[in-house]
Design a protein around this motif. Structure first.
Motif, mmCIF file in Angstrom:
data_model
loop_
_atom_site.group_PDB
_atom_site.id
_atom_site.type_symbol
_atom_site.label_atom_id
_atom_site.label_comp_id
_atom_site.label_asym_id
_atom_site.label_seq_id
_atom_site.Cartn_x
_atom_site.Cartn_y
_atom_site.Cartn_z
ATOM 1 N N ASN A 132 0.850 -1.178 0.000
ATOM 2 C CA ASN A 132 0.000 0.000 0.000
ATOM 3 C C ASN A 132 0.896 1.240 0.000
ATOM 4 O OD1 ASN A 132 -2.180 1.710 0.193
ATOM 5 N ND2 ASN A 132 -2.293 1.570 2.432
ATOM 6 N N HIS A 133 0.764 2.089 -1.005
ATOM 7 C CA HIS A 133 1.634 3.255 -1.133
ATOM 8 C C HIS A 133 0.989 4.444 -0.414
ATOM 9 C CE1 HIS A 133 3.681 0.717 -3.948
ATOM 10 N NE2 HIS A 133 2.556 0.580 -4.635
ATOM 11 N N VAL A 134 1.514 4.730 0.773
ATOM 12 C CA VAL A 134 0.895 5.725 1.656
ATOM 13 C C VAL A 134 1.389 7.119 1.291
ATOM 14 C CG1 VAL A 134 0.566 6.456 4.055
ATOM 15 C CG2 VAL A 134 0.821 4.017 3.509
ATOM 16 N N PRO A 135 0.509 8.040 0.951
ATOM 17 C CA PRO A 135 0.938 9.413 0.687
ATOM 18 C C PRO A 135 1.609 10.017 1.917
ATOM 19 C CG PRO A 135 -1.348 9.080 0.020
ATOM 20 C CD PRO A 135 -0.954 7.877 0.806
ATOM 21 N N VAL A 136 2.534 10.907 1.679
ATOM 22 C CA VAL A 136 3.252 11.531 2.793
ATOM 23 C C VAL A 136 2.279 12.208 3.746
ATOM 24 C CG1 VAL A 136 4.924 13.334 3.385
ATOM 25 C CG2 VAL A 136 5.376 11.805 1.457
ATOM 26 N N ARG A 137 1.221 12.756 3.234
ATOM 27 C CA ARG A 137 0.261 13.456 4.080
ATOM 28 C C ARG A 137 -0.340 12.552 5.158
ATOM 29 N NH1 ARG A 137 -4.555 16.002 1.884
ATOM 30 N NH2 ARG A 137 -5.536 15.324 3.811
ATOM 31 N N ASN A 138 -0.338 11.248 4.912
ATOM 32 C CA ASN A 138 -0.949 10.310 5.867
ATOM 33 C C ASN A 138 0.065 9.641 6.787
ATOM 34 O OD1 ASN A 138 -3.437 10.875 4.751
ATOM 35 N ND2 ASN A 138 -3.390 9.149 3.336
ATOM 36 N N ARG A 139 1.321 10.078 6.764
ATOM 37 C CA ARG A 139 2.353 9.469 7.608
ATOM 38 C C ARG A 139 2.546 10.314 8.867
ATOM 39 N NH1 ARG A 139 6.945 8.263 2.925
ATOM 40 N NH2 ARG A 139 5.470 7.662 1.283
ATOM 41 N N ASP A 140 2.163 9.748 9.992
ATOM 42 C CA ASP A 140 2.232 10.500 11.243
ATOM 43 C C ASP A 140 3.227 9.937 12.247
ATOM 44 O OD1 ASP A 140 0.331 12.265 10.391
ATOM 45 O OD2 ASP A 140 -1.342 11.254 11.393
ATOM 46 N N GLU A 141 3.899 8.816 11.888
ATOM 47 C CA GLU A 141 4.730 8.147 12.902
ATOM 48 C C GLU A 141 5.864 9.026 13.432
ATOM 49 O OE1 GLU A 141 5.871 6.556 8.739
ATOM 50 O OE2 GLU A 141 4.035 7.017 9.873
ATOM 51 N N LYS A 142 6.437 9.884 12.597
ATOM 52 C CA LYS A 142 7.541 10.721 13.065
ATOM 53 C C LYS A 142 7.067 11.938 13.857
ATOM 54 C CE LYS A 142 11.294 9.395 10.017
ATOM 55 N NZ LYS A 142 12.414 9.872 9.156
ATOM 56 N N LEU A 143 5.765 12.127 13.933
ATOM 57 C CA LEU A 143 5.219 13.221 14.728
ATOM 58 C C LEU A 143 4.833 12.777 16.131
ATOM 59 C CD1 LEU A 143 2.784 14.867 12.129
ATOM 60 C CD2 LEU A 143 5.193 15.393 12.526
ATOM 61 N N ALA A 144 4.846 11.454 16.364
ATOM 62 C CA ALA A 144 4.272 10.911 17.601
ATOM 63 C C ALA A 144 4.933 11.475 18.854
ATOM 64 C CB ALA A 144 4.378 9.381 17.581
ATOM 65 N N ALA A 145 6.276 11.508 18.880
ATOM 66 C CA ALA A 145 6.975 11.961 20.085
ATOM 67 C C ALA A 145 6.649 13.415 20.396
ATOM 68 C CB ALA A 145 8.478 11.769 19.924
ATOM 69 N N ALA A 146 6.642 14.257 19.359
ATOM 70 C CA ALA A 146 6.346 15.668 19.571
ATOM 71 C C ALA A 146 4.889 15.879 19.950
ATOM 72 C CB ALA A 146 6.681 16.474 18.316
#
Length: 688
Positions: free
Chosen positions: A197-211
């Motif tokens: 499944n090719h996830v658009p960058v707009r839907n990638r939140d994993e690197k925002l989790a800590a902040a």
């Protein structure tokens, strides 16, 4: 297929090639066929994946700045429209990045699912340098790829990063070792075949989790970066936009980013910074140099190992050009080289320079006390005492040993380069190269064209200036050239302001409130009051207050006392009651009654004469154009970039207002510095 966008097939992978020379800017005439091609390929069942690549020397370098503020900027399809279109394509999309993907170019690439870069590629979002922020999703997508703190640093600084750093950060997915487009096609084919499944960058939140869980580290980093904003709106807006990417849903953060972009692009700061962007490029168009061949500069000689000479030498070795430094004694060379090594060690300790790079730069430096050792240099720059007799002595020695075709340059900041050249038998080889202190840091280089300077010598000076990372501006010969001549006009009324009732701290505060890094009296203390004192004495001039300070041995920061006190080696100025007493004494001697002096009067009596002198400089042909003056002052003297330089700011202030102010003070004082230049009067009349 259009003149700007071509589509080819490599099996089931479509390659969309953008071709909009010279830098593939995202002009409307490129955006329209690109949107059409992407829409068609998205619906084409025979296409399994799409590669977005560029012809020429670079990937999309950014938006078309010439469209800013015009209907074309917002005309559909806009860049946000293209990015949104890429978000909707289900089949894998891959950006093949070479050269530079900057601003809108990186925003376009980040709207693809994946990015493949060649080893020499650079990526970045430099919009802050134009007084704006990324307006097509850059502040919202980059944190999702690189993490919010890395994104914050890149966006607020505007500095690009290389391919390997981008790979480590997650901005690119692969660095190609061979042919870039072939590598991107292979990468796209593999992704299409994987069934993933090719996830658009707009839907990638994993690197925002800590902040998202704890914003304290991000907010602390943002606060540090915003400290350097110095009155500029764009860095603050950039930091807020990246924070929005953390705390708001994607579409809301995107909407706020766009609102902020449109607000900034319509503001005077962005207009000023865009003016400077084009002004630097205009300054490169030197009258009389079209088609001139440049002399080769492979080795440089520097005469003088003091603060200026050492900084000049560092500028060249930093660019990989070997330098021989000449001094009169080994002891002077020891001191100079120790300072250079110390400067590099500081950079190593800060992490901005590797120890191996420091060693390689030091190896490019050689030292001598014998002029004969400069015989193989292609360019020799003297940085010795600012007296004509000393300059003549140095150039007399140089013309005897310098090889044929070597360029002989003076780092003089005031003296007549024609007179220096006339003292040699090779005036065609002589010019001025006025570096600014610290020379290894300051970007400006005033290149002084003398009456007999050969075109190929001038072209070589301009070319090598760019090679060592300077912003060159070619100027003519007059006392002080462009920058220091205008500086003299700016300071012509400084003592009068003090005698009539202002204080050094009050004048300096008006300047820092305006956006300068420091005021004129702080600047005098930093530069050393003895320098201007010596220059005044050589011209038979006096300055009651400054001369009295120098007679007391108060030379500024170097002695701990000048217009201010600098306690225990501090660089922080502290007002000194003794200076207040001295000013009052000089005021009484002249029978002057102190009065209240306001901020507007200080502006009119300092900046208006500077603008007036700039106009005269253009009238005389010392500067080719008024925008060259803006480049000089923003790169060499700290004029606030958010105001675009003195000549641009004068237009914002209103030429009628400036001329009216000059006339008023000319009537009150009779001083020539206020007599309005004819070109200013003409502009004021045209605006009326």
């Amino acid at each position: 297929m259009t003149n700007f966008v071509g589509v080819t097939r490599n099996g089931d992978v479509a390659v969309v090639l953008l071709d909009n020379p010279p830098v593939n800017a995202l002009s409307l005439h490129l955006r329209e066929p690109l949107a059409k091609a992407l829409g068609e390929l998205s619906d084409d069942a025979g296409v399994a994946a799409i590669v977005l690549a560029c012809a020429g020397r670079t990937f999309v370098s950014g938006a078309d700045i010439t469209e800013f503020g015009t209907p074309k900027q917002l005309q559909s399809p806009s860049l946000p429209d293209l990015c949104a279109l890429l978000d909707t394509i289900a089949k894998p999309t891959v950006a093949a990045v070479h050269g530079t993907a900057l601003g809108g170019g990186l925003e376009l690439a980040m709207s693809c699912h994946y990015r493949v870069a060649d080893a020499g590629a650079k990526v970045g979002l430099p919009e802050v340098k134009l007084g704006i922020l990324p307006g097509s999703g850059g502040t919202v997508r980059l944190p999702r790829l690189a993490g919010p703190e890395k994104a914050l640093k890149m966006i607020v600084s505007g500095a690009p990063i290389g391919a390997q750093e981008a790979l480590a950060a997650g901005i690119v997915d692969e660095v190609a070792q061979g042919d870039l487009v072939e590598a991107a096609v292979a990468f796209a084919r593999q992704k299409a075949a994987s069934g993933a499944n090719h996830v658009p960058v707009r839907n990638r939140d994993e690197k925002l989790a800590a902040a998202k869980a704890d914003l304290s580290a991000f907010d602390a980093a943002a606060a540090e970066l915003k400290k350097k904003a110095r009155g500029l709106d764009a860095p603050v807006a950039c930091a807020q936009a990246v924070r929005n990417a953390i705390v708001l849903p994607f579409d809301e953060a995107l909407r706020k980013e766009r609102e902020a972009f449109l607000t900034l692009v319509a503001g005077t700061q962005s207009r000023a910074q865009r003016h400077l962007f084009f002004a630097e490029r205009e300054a490169a168009k030197v009258p009389g140099l079209a088609g001139a061949k440049s002399r080769d500069i492979r080795k440089v000689g520097v005469i003088g190992a003091g603060t200026m000479g050492g900084g000049i030498a560092m500028s060249f070795v930093n660019a990989g050009i070997p330098v021989t430094v000449l001094e009169m004694t080994d002891a002077a060379l020891d001191r100079g080289f120790a300072t250079i090594e110390k400067n590099y060690s500081v950079s190593v300790s800060r992490g901005s320079l590797k120890e191996a790079d420091k060693a390689s730069r030091m190896q490019l430096l050689s030292r001598t006390t014998d002029y004969a050792d400069l015989a193989d240099c292609d360019l020799i720059i003297e940085a010795v005492f600012e007296e004509m007799s000393v300059k003549h002595e140095v150039f007399g020695k140089l013309e005897k040993i310098a090889k044929e075709g070597a360029i002989l340059a003076s780092n003089t900041s005031y003296l007549d380069v024609n007179e220096i050249a006339a003292g040699t038998n090779r005036p065609a080889d002589v010019l001025g190269m006025h570096f600014f202190s610290p020379a290894n840091v300051m970007k400006l280089l005033e290149i002084v064209r003398a009456e007999k300077t050969a075109p190929d010598a001038l072209a070589a000076a301009v070319a090598v200036a760019r090679k060592i990372g300077k912003v060159p501006v070619v100027v003519g010969v007059c006392h002080g050239f462009v920058g220091n001549r205008m500086l003299g006009a700016r300071g012509a009324e400084s003592e009068a302001l003090l005698l009539e009732g202002a204080t050094p701290a009050q004048v300096d505060k008006v300047f820092t409130d305006f956006g300068w890094p420091m005021g004129p009296f702080q600047m005098h203390d930093l530069a050393g009051l003895d320098i201007s004192w010596r220059n005044r004495k050589s011209r038979g001039e006096t300055a009651a207050i400054a001369d009295a300070l120098c007679e007391q041995g108060r030379f500024g920061q170097k002695t701990g006392r000048g217009f201010y006190i600098y306690e225990n080696g501090s660089r922080t100025p502290v007002s000194d009651p003794e200076v207040t007493t001295l000013i009052e004494q000089k005021r009484r001697e002249r029978g002057i009654q102190a009065r209240e002096i306001g901020e507007q009067e200080i502006i009119e009596r300092t900046l208006y004469p500077m603008i007036n002198e700039g106009a005269k400089i253009v009238e005389e042909g010392i500067a080719a154009r008024s925008s060259d003056i803006d480049v000089v002052w923003t790169n060499g003297y700290g004029f606030p970039i958010g105001k675009g330089g003195p000549m641009f700011w004068a237009e914002l202030e209103g030429m009628s207002k400036v001329v009216e102010g000059l006339r008023r003070w000319h009537e009150r004082t009779g001083k020539p510095v206020y007599a309005p230049a004819q070109s200013l009067v003409g502009k004021a009349q045209a605006a009326a």
